[in-house]
Design a protein around this motif. Structure first.
Motif, PDB file in Angstrom:
ATOM      1  N   TYR A   1      -0.902  -1.476 -10.705  1.00  0.00           N
ATOM      2  CA  TYR A   1      -1.719  -0.889  -9.655  1.00  0.00           C
ATOM      3  C   TYR A   1      -3.137  -1.462  -9.723  1.00  0.00           C
ATOM      4  O   TYR A   1      -3.678  -1.709 -10.805  1.00  0.00           O
TER       5      TYR A   1
ATOM      6  N   HIS B   1      -2.263   0.787  -4.372  1.00  0.00           N
ATOM      7  CA  HIS B   1      -1.937  -0.535  -3.859  1.00  0.00           C
ATOM      8  C   HIS B   1      -1.773  -1.515  -5.016  1.00  0.00           C
ATOM      9  O   HIS B   1      -2.326  -1.329  -6.098  1.00  0.00           O
TER      10      HIS B   1
ATOM     11  N   GLU C   1      -8.794   4.503  -5.000  1.00  0.00           N
ATOM     12  CA  GLU C   1      -8.118   5.776  -4.780  1.00  0.00           C
ATOM     13  C   GLU C   1      -6.774   5.598  -4.070  1.00  0.00           C
ATOM     14  O   GLU C   1      -5.844   6.357  -4.290  1.00  0.00           O
ATOM     15  N   GLN C   2      -6.692   4.599  -3.200  1.00  0.00           N
ATOM     16  CA  GLN C   2      -5.445   4.350  -2.467  1.00  0.00           C
ATOM     17  C   GLN C   2      -4.495   3.528  -3.326  1.00  0.00           C
ATOM     18  O   GLN C   2      -4.867   2.455  -3.817  1.00  0.00           O
TER      19      GLN C   2
ATOM     20  N   PHE D   1       0.816  -1.205   0.000  1.00  0.00           N
ATOM     21  CA  PHE D   1       0.000   0.000   0.000  1.00  0.00           C
ATOM     22  C   PHE D   1       0.858   1.267   0.000  1.00  0.00           C
ATOM     23  O   PHE D   1       2.011   1.265   0.422  1.00  0.00           O
ATOM     24  N   GLU D   2       0.247   2.365  -0.482  1.00  0.00           N
ATOM     25  CA  GLU D   2       0.843   3.696  -0.464  1.00  0.00           C
ATOM     26  C   GLU D   2       2.241   3.685  -1.091  1.00  0.00           C
ATOM     27  O   GLU D   2       2.390   3.216  -2.207  1.00  0.00           O
TER      28      GLU D   2
END
Length: 283
Positions: A23, A30, A27-28, A8-9
């Motif tokens: 990806y 990860h 929206e995040q 993540f991030e």
């Protein structure tokens, strides 16, 4: 998560750039890969000089419900824990050793102290030299080499050790290596550098206590005070007191780091601890 590892991030960007992962939607940032690919993907990250921390679910929903039954504060999420920490100098899994670019990937723990040279003190001069304590670890075999020496003005002995062993990772107490030494390490080896805080750095005296507490080799006999079962190299450091204290501190730094990487019990109890050949004559 489950049979799938996710990143993540910022970690997701690393997975995309180094592992070529796509990806996922949302929206995040990860991305991820199947559990069966873990060894190969983790090895690529380690080979890139990164530290890999694997976090897994360690209880089922049923276990969570049972735990909540006896708890004052109820939790909604099943427990997840760090189950593996990998760095280029601490890999012990045979299935992950293929990433190594050299036969042995040494981890070096180093400590440094400025001192008046032995010859200068005898002659009344005030030439400042450097003392080093070192512990080299080959985590894949459990071999550990201890040494302490007074170096010359060009730190030629340290340079010889670095060139001979080519450590892939160097650890030291934060702020306790000179800029000259750090530059020397970077120029000769280009290793991964990691630091320990003053609270994490045991020092020589505490190292002996921590080794006894962990019972890697056997404890100190309460009645006689004799060190029972410890490798001769460590016993030598203890018996030499100030002349072995820095080597013992470097050993302690190595053990603490191996603990952080969850592999100390796979490496230290093997007892393959020896004196670094190049400096044995100085002891």
């Amino acid at each position: 998560m489950g049979k799938f590892y996710e990143m993540f991030e910022m970690d997701a960007h690393v997975g995309h750039d180094i592992l070529g992962l796509e990806y996922m939607k949302g929206e995040q940032p990860h991305c991820g890969f199947p559990e069966k690919n873990y060894e190969n993907q983790a090895a690529k990250l380690v080979a890139a000089g990164l530290r890999v921390v694997a976090i897994e679910q360690t209880e089922t929903p049923e276990m969570l419900a049972e735990r909540n039954r006896h708890a004052k504060v109820k939790e909604k999420v099943v427990r997840r824990e760090v189950v593996q920490v990998l760095t280029c100098g601490t890999v012990v899994d045979p299935d992950m050793l293929h990433f190594r670019q050299q036969r042995t990937s040494w981890l070096l723990c180093l400590c440094e102290m400025a001192s008046v040279s032995t010859e200068a003190s005898r002659s009344g001069d005030s030439a400042i030299t450097t003392k080093f304590g070192a512990c080299l670890v080959d985590a894949s075999t459990g071999r550990m080499l201890l040494g302490q020496w007074e170096d010359d003005l060009t730190i030629s002995q340290l340079r010889r050790v670095l060139v001979e062993f080519r450590p892939v990772e160097v650890i030291y107490e934060k702020g306790q290596l000179s800029s000259r030494t750090v530059s020397c390490i970077r120029n000769l080896c280009q290793p991964r550098l990691a630091t320990l805080s003053s609270e994490e750095w045991w020092g020589g005296a505490r190292t002996g206590l921590e080794i006894s507490k962990a019972n890697y080799f056997g404890a100190v006999d309460v009645n006689s005070g004799e060190i029972v079962g410890w490798p001769q190299a460590i016993r030598t450091c203890v018996e030499l007191e100030s002349n072995g204290d820095m080597a013992l501190a470097a050993f302690g730094g190595s053990v603490y780091y191996l603990q952080k990487c969850l592999v100390d019990n796979q490496v230290v109890p093997l007892g393959q601890v020896h004196i670094l050949p190049d400096v044995a004559s100085q002891w």
